[in-house]
Design a protein around this motif. Structure first.
Motif, short mmCIF file in Angstrom:
data_model
loop_
_atom_site.label_atom_id
_atom_site.label_comp_id
_atom_site.label_asym_id
_atom_site.label_seq_id
_atom_site.Cartn_x
_atom_site.Cartn_y
_atom_site.Cartn_z
N GLU A 107 0.84 -1.18 0.00
CA GLU A 107 0.00 0.00 0.00
C GLU A 107 0.88 1.23 0.00
OE1 GLU A 107 -3.70 -1.89 -0.11
OE2 GLU A 107 -3.05 0.15 -0.45
N PRO A 108 0.66 2.10 -0.95
CA PRO A 108 1.43 3.34 -0.90
C PRO A 108 0.96 4.19 0.26
CG PRO A 108 -0.10 3.34 -2.76
CD PRO A 108 -0.31 2.06 -2.04
N ARG A 109 1.79 5.09 0.65
CA ARG A 109 1.39 5.96 1.73
C ARG A 109 1.38 7.39 1.20
NH1 ARG A 109 7.15 4.75 3.84
NH2 ARG A 109 8.19 5.96 2.27
N PRO A 110 0.49 8.22 1.73
CA PRO A 110 0.47 9.60 1.24
C PRO A 110 1.80 10.26 1.55
CG PRO A 110 -1.41 9.14 2.64
CD PRO A 110 -0.49 7.97 2.77
N GLY A 111 2.24 11.08 0.62
CA GLY A 111 3.53 11.74 0.82
C GLY A 111 3.51 12.64 2.03
N LEU A 120 2.89 19.91 -3.61
CA LEU A 120 2.00 20.11 -4.75
C LEU A 120 1.78 21.58 -5.03
CD1 LEU A 120 -0.69 17.34 -4.19
CD2 LEU A 120 1.09 17.41 -5.90
N ARG A 180 5.73 13.25 -5.48
CA ARG A 180 4.89 12.45 -4.58
C ARG A 180 4.79 11.02 -5.06
NH1 ARG A 180 1.47 14.43 -0.95
NH2 ARG A 180 3.02 16.10 -0.86
N GLY A 214 5.97 8.47 -2.39
CA GLY A 214 4.83 7.84 -1.73
C GLY A 214 4.78 6.34 -1.87
N SER A 218 -2.48 5.58 -12.77
CA SER A 218 -2.45 6.92 -12.18
C SER A 218 -2.26 7.97 -13.25
CB SER A 218 -1.33 7.03 -11.15
OG SER A 218 -1.56 6.15 -10.08
N VAL A 235 -5.46 8.62 -14.78
CA VAL A 235 -6.27 9.49 -13.91
C VAL A 235 -5.84 10.94 -14.06
CG1 VAL A 235 -6.81 10.04 -11.52
CG2 VAL A 235 -6.73 7.66 -12.26
N ASN A 295 -10.41 5.31 -8.84
CA ASN A 295 -9.20 5.87 -9.47
C ASN A 295 -8.66 7.06 -8.71
OD1 ASN A 295 -8.71 4.11 -11.67
ND2 ASN A 295 -10.43 5.00 -12.78
N LEU A 323 -5.67 8.79 -6.29
CA LEU A 323 -4.20 8.74 -6.28
C LEU A 323 -3.75 8.43 -4.87
CD1 LEU A 323 -3.55 11.80 -8.59
CD2 LEU A 323 -3.28 9.40 -9.16
N ASP A 324 -3.26 7.20 -4.68
CA ASP A 324 -2.96 6.74 -3.33
C ASP A 324 -1.77 7.46 -2.71
OD1 ASP A 324 -3.92 3.46 -4.38
OD2 ASP A 324 -5.04 4.88 -3.14
N GLU A 325 -0.91 8.05 -3.57
CA GLU A 325 0.25 8.74 -3.00
C GLU A 325 -0.13 10.09 -2.41
OE1 GLU A 325 1.66 5.86 -5.96
OE2 GLU A 325 0.21 7.50 -6.00
N LEU A 326 -1.34 10.57 -2.74
CA LEU A 326 -1.77 11.86 -2.23
C LEU A 326 -2.75 11.63 -1.08
CD1 LEU A 326 -2.49 13.82 -5.56
CD2 LEU A 326 -0.32 13.41 -4.42
N SER A 327 -2.81 12.60 -0.19
CA SER A 327 -3.77 12.51 0.89
C SER A 327 -5.17 12.78 0.35
CB SER A 327 -3.42 13.50 2.00
OG SER A 327 -3.60 14.83 1.50
N GLU A 329 -5.39 16.32 -0.71
CA GLU A 329 -4.61 16.60 -1.92
C GLU A 329 -5.25 16.02 -3.17
OE1 GLU A 329 -0.98 14.89 -0.61
OE2 GLU A 329 -0.09 16.81 -0.06
N LEU A 332 -5.53 18.84 -6.01
CA LEU A 332 -4.78 18.75 -7.27
C LEU A 332 -5.60 19.26 -8.45
CD1 LEU A 332 -2.30 17.91 -8.89
CD2 LEU A 332 -3.21 15.59 -8.97
N GLY A 360 -4.85 8.69 3.90
CA GLY A 360 -4.70 8.27 2.52
C GLY A 360 -5.97 7.60 2.03
N ALA A 375 -6.44 4.83 0.82
CA ALA A 375 -6.51 3.42 1.18
C ALA A 375 -7.15 3.19 2.53
CB ALA A 375 -5.09 2.82 1.17
N ARG A 405 -13.70 15.22 -5.67
CA ARG A 405 -12.63 15.58 -6.62
C ARG A 405 -13.22 16.04 -7.93
NH1 ARG A 405 -8.58 10.99 -8.66
NH2 ARG A 405 -10.50 10.28 -9.65
#
Lengths: 776, 265
Positions: free
Chosen positions: A374-378, A384, A395, A399, A678, A681, B119, B121-125, B128, B132, B164, B166, B180
């Motif tokens: 699982e990625p983690r939020p940066g 950004l 990120r 991330g 991504s 997206v 869809n 973006l898991d790297e963003l909170s 965010e 974005l 996140g 997730a 979003r």
């Protein structure tokens, strides 16, 4: 179940066949470099051994056998201690048209040479009375080649009979294996028939022997003595010196091989991991179809083994194709030792080790390959905030939990390259800075064993404005705190006489000495300690003992005399001539505790050494007109051997850089490919094509940038440590250098290559399709 | 009282939104055709001359069997796929014939998309993920984050801003995806099977949310195979084999109308 596992394995290979092929090729390239250099190191050491076995195959030697070769042959043959021997017959030869100072000439009194002989690198051994072979030093000094004719004069011992002859050069060979720049004594070698035609001109007889089984050196020496013969040369010392000369080169090659191997395993391991990584959806689907974890693991291990075995096999092919680059060093001059080589042991073991290491390194990740991390939020706030593409790219890079492994893998590859660049750069500096090897002069004049009149030298050039320093040098044998050691005796003719210091200060009072660090360690002393130094240990009447204080350590220049041990680099004791014991006239030693005559000249920057040489047209003043050898270099054999291989070292580093970068680029492609949904997206959200490309470039840039930030200082530290270990081992002054320009170029090449490769997924990201949006 | 979801930006009122776009159809699709090349000689004809016209504030559900071209229609309207023939105009701006960069800019202004599988973006909170697109729409970072917080508050995710995606449940993720999509107050909200991955409670939650959005004036095109969900829309259009068949009056799908172009107004 086995069929199902095989199905999974085949399906994975089929589905990713291009990627599998790419990883196999990358493994073959990087692994091939590793195996090639490892096999090359072994081959270089073995080739050197082979040269030594031929040129220096004897175990013991004597220079004092009867002049009559038949008589000495009969004597040696009768010794039970002797298994085989080579008989040498010495002559005095001059080249009237092309004088060569220090020329040594001898004949091999054997039709079939069994123990040691010159190793021919061009032509052949002489057979008829008018044929000769030159060693490399003689060939260089005379400019003669195979096929040339040369006029010689052979003199008897009294110089009353001078017989001219015309000789044909039929060969050039290696006659010694300890090629310090000043120890390459020129030699002319003749055959047995030359002796038969000139028995009246023989001036010395020598022999090199191998011992019969079970016979010790002491027993052999006793048998010799019983027959009035003396063994004066233990060839084991020569073999040891030869081994020491090539060891830095082979160690360097092994270090490069290990660095390349580590980089290969880490970077290729990441690529293999990406091959077997499975999405959560796939894992669930397979589990839902009844596949157990063991089956999935077995299928994945099958993929890893497929890539590993194919890659390792191809790596062996690459290594064999690269084998003509070795051996390196002096042994490379021998035709028979060059060419393609199939070292099954090294290549087989090495390929197996790479394969096992690869499987182990991927093993843990294979076991976990059915879980998506699982990625983690940066955690970088405000990233950004500027260009969303930059922030998103950063990120994406930070991330992902796998990023650390990716960065680490890239960093390991870079560390290996940076360390190799620093090491090679430091080696280059050692070659260009002879003072680091103790030689801080510009010209050496050597009169061999004959003492030089230092005052006369001073009278000739002492006031020459081109000459900054003049140092007189001779040799002695001492015993320091019970340990025998060679010594150099220094006379200040003009300016400070001393070689470069490592630590402490130069002697400026009576009974102060400098010592080489290895010698100091050998007696367990430190700077400041007072040692008991015994001169003239060989005779009880003239033996003198003095208490002398160690005030510093120094590196002695490598300037020797044939047939005697002299200080070199970090060995030996350095004594002022004024500190030699003074004997009463009735006990005066012919040598006055010192022997040999050498003068060292340090010139002003830009001065031509020829200006000094020209002022001694008949050689250095020594009272007997002995020929003077002149040298402008005193490079140790260790430096020469490694310097000869610099091109191959640079080539290896370049190939390693390319291999690592290609694999890193492949990994980055996978890194970006994993984010393809991504990018779809981002496109749906309104990222322009330029912004999508920028996101990819920043994503790759962060990974590569982080790796460079980590790897450059670590690589520099590793390179400096490696060089320090190398320099300490051979005894030169340790001064590692960071070659800024080559390093900057290597980093720039890496960044450019990676960013260039990143354009490929960047272009794909621009075309991210809507189909990516429908996948989970 | 139901809190209007679209009145979160004080500078924008529902009347202003309707007034602004009332003169032009929010969406006009004419003769849209899209083919996909395959390994075989015959291409797959995903869209065969589809027409669709919607006024501002309409809610149209597009139904049909799998593979009938519903998602292709949505993606083509959004500019994510390029049509072979036909015309698409959103709020008076021509979509067809534009380059990739222009399409991206048009998407920022006019389109908010919601997908079946979120869809995100898991790297963003969570914050965010909304900020974005708001930044892409021209807001500075602080303004974008403020917009995100407002939307999160209204959608019941106000306390999850730093988490996140997730960490959210399926329903929460889809609410985040909707937030979003609303970041830039788009002309069109395009939803592709928005409840396809949710359970019944989650589906009901999203359905209710769409109704509230439409009540506030948001123009929505929703693709779904769920007849019950389609029922919340003001209009139901049915597609079969790349063609549009619809009942413009009572929303019941009909097969009596000719299987040629039918325009919904």
């Amino acid at each position: 179940m086995r069929d199902a596992t095989l199905l999974l394995w085949r399906a994975r290979l089929r589905h990713s066949k291009l990627r599998v092929l790419a990883v196999v090729v990358l493994f073959a390239l990087s692994g091939g470099i590793t195996l090639a250099v490892a096999a090359g190191a072994r081959r270089t050491a073995a080739a050197y051994e082979e040269v030594v076995d031929i040129v220096n195959g004897a175990e013991l030697g004597s220079s004092y056998v009867p002049l009559d070769p038949d008589e000495s042959r009969a004597l040696i043959d009768a010794l039970p201690a002797v298994d085989g021997f080579t008989q040498l017959v010495g002559f005095q030869t001059f080249l009237p048209d092309n004088p060569v100072p220090g020329l040594n000439s001898y004949a091999i009194y054997d039709d079939v040479v069994t123990v040691d002989r010159p190793l021919v690198i061009d032509g052949r051994l002489p057979r008829t009375p008018d044929e000769t072979l030159l060693n490399e030093a003689a060939a260089a000094a005379t400019g003669l080649h195979v096929g040339d004719r040369v006029e010689i004069v052979v003199a008897n011992a009294e110089f009353t009979d001078l017989v001219p002859a015309t000789m044909t050069v039929v060969g050039v060979g290696i006659s010694d294996v300890y090629p310090d720049a000043t120890a390459a004594f020129p030699q002319m070698v003749y055959g047995k028939s030359f002796v038969d035609a000139r028995r009246d001109s023989i001036i010395w007889g020598g022999v090199g022997i191998t011992l019969a089984d079970g016979v010790s050196r002491e027993e052999a020496a006793t048998q010799f003595l019983d027959r009035g013969l003396v063994i004066d040369n233990d060839r084991a010392d020569d073999r040891s010196k030869a081994g020491a000369a090539v060891r830095p080169l082979t160690v360097t090659l092994w270090v490069l091989a290990v660095l390349a191997g580590v980089a290969t395993i880490v970077v290729v391991g990441q690529a293999v991991h990406r091959l077997v990584k499975r999405s959560r959806a796939d894992a669930r689907s397979l589990a839902g179809a009844g596949c157990s974890r063991a089956m999935l693991l077995a299928a994945d291990v099958g993929v890893v083994l497929t890539v590993g075995v194919l890659g390792a096999a191809l790596a062996i092919v690459v290594a064999v194709l690269a084998s003509p680059l070795f051996p390196q060093g002096r042994a490379r001059r021998v035709d028979a030792l060059r060419g393609f080589d199939l070292d099954l042991a090294t290549l087989g073991l090495g390929a197996t080790a790479l394969l096992v290491a690869l499987v182990l390194s991927v093993g843990v990740t294979v076991w976990r390959s059915d879980r998506r991390e699982e990625p983690r939020p940066g955690s970088a706030p405000g990233v950004l905030g500027r260009d969303p593409a930059v922030g998103t790219g950063v990120r994406f890079a930070t991330g992902q939990r796998g990023t650390i492994a990716t960065v680490a893998g890239v960093a390991v590859g870079f560390i290996a390259v940076v360390a190799a660049v620093v090491f090679t750069g430091s080696m280059g500096r050692l070659v260009s800075r002879p003072d680091l090897a103790g030689f801080s002069w510009d010209l050496v004049g050597r009169d061999g064993y004959f003492p030089v009149d230092n005052d006369a030298v001073d009278a000739v050039v002492g006031d020459d404005p081109n000459v900054e320093r003049i140092t007189g040098l001779s040799f002695s044998d001492v015993v320091v705190d019970g340990v025998s050691s060679p010594a150099t005796v220094w006379t200040a003719i003009k300016g400070s006489p001393w070689p470069p210091l490592v630590d402490g200060r130069v002697p400026d009072e009576r009974n102060e000495i400098l010592v080489g660090q290895a010698t100091l360690d050998g007696v367990g002393a430190e700077i400041g300690d007072t040692l008991t130094v015994v001169f003239g240990e060989d005779t009880s009447e003239t033996r003198r003992s003095q208490e002398m204080t160690v005030v510093g350590t120094a590196v002695s220049p490598v300037i020797g005399l044939g047939g005697t041990d002299t200080p070199r680099l970090d060995t030996g004791v350095l004594v002022r001539a004024d500190d030699l014991p003074v004997l009463p006239p009735s006990l005066a030693r012919p040598d006055g505790f010192a022997f040999g005559g050498i003068v060292l000249f340090d010139l002003v920057d830009g001065a031509d050494p020829e200006l000094v040489r020209a002022q001694f047209p008949d050689g250095l003043p020594d009272g007997i007109d002995a020929a003077t050898e002149w040298f402008e270099s005193a490079e140790p054999a260790e430096v020469t051997e490694t310097d000869d291989a610099i091109d191959v070292l640079v080539l290896t580093i370049t190939a390693l850089l390319i291999g690592v970068m290609a694999t890193v680029a492949h990994n980055l492609l996978g890194f970006v490919r994993e984010r393809r949904s991504s990018f779809a997206v981002l496109r749906a959200l309104g990222f322009t094509p330029r912004q999508l490309r920028s996101t990819v470039l920043w994503q790759c840039g962060v990974v590569v940038g982080a790796a460079i930030i980590v790897s450059v200082p670590l690589g520099i530290a590793a390179g400096r440590w490696l060089y320090r270990t190398f320099a300490d081992d051979i005894g030169v002054i340790v001064e590692p250098v960071v070659p800024v320009l080559p390093l900057a170029l290597a980093v720039l090449a890496a960044i450019t290559l990676v960013q260039g490769v990143a354009l490929v997924p960047a272009q794909r990201a621009r075309r991210a399709t809507a189909a990516e949006l429908r996948a989970e | 009282m139901v809190t209007p979801l679209l009145a979160v930006d004080r500078t924008t009122t529902m009347e202003a939104v309707i007034t602004t776009v009332g003169a032009e159809p929010a969406l006009r699709v004419s003769g849209l055709t899209k083919n996909y090349e395959t390994d075989r000689d015959v291409p797959v004809r995903a869209l065969r001359g589809v027409d669709l016209e919607m006024s501002a504030g309409e809610f149209v559900a597009v139904t049909g069997p799998s593979g009938c071209g519903k998602s292709t229609l949505l993606n083509t309207v959004a500019g994510l796929e390029i049509s072979d023939e036909g015309e698409i105009v959103i709020a008076g701006e021509q979509i067809t014939g534009r380059g990739e960069r222009d399409l991206a800019l048009l998407r920022r202004r006019h389109v908010g998309m919601v997908f079946q599988f979120y869809n995100l973006l898991d790297e963003l909170s969570v914050t965010e993920n909304i900020a974005l697109p708001a930044m892409l729409g021209g807001r500075k970072r602080k303004a974008a984050e403020a917009r995100a917080r407002d939307l999160l508050g209204l959608l019941g995710l106000g306390d999850r801003g730093k988490a996140g995606p997730a960490a959210l449940s399926g329903g929460q993720r889809q609410r985040l995806a909707i937030a979003r999509a609303l970041a830039n107050e788009p002309t069109l909200l395009l939803a592709d099977e928005p409840t396809g991955a949710l359970d019944s409670d989650g589906s009901a939650e999203i359905a209710e949310l769409f109704q509230r959005l439409n009540a506030d004036g948001q123009t929505i095109v929703m693709v779904t195979h769920d007849a019950g969900l389609a029922g919340i829309a003001g209009r139901v259009a049915r597609m079969v084999d790349g063609r549009m068949i619809a009942d413009p009056c009572d929303g019941r799908p009909t097969d009596r109308l000719p299987a040629s172009k039918v325009v919904i107004t």
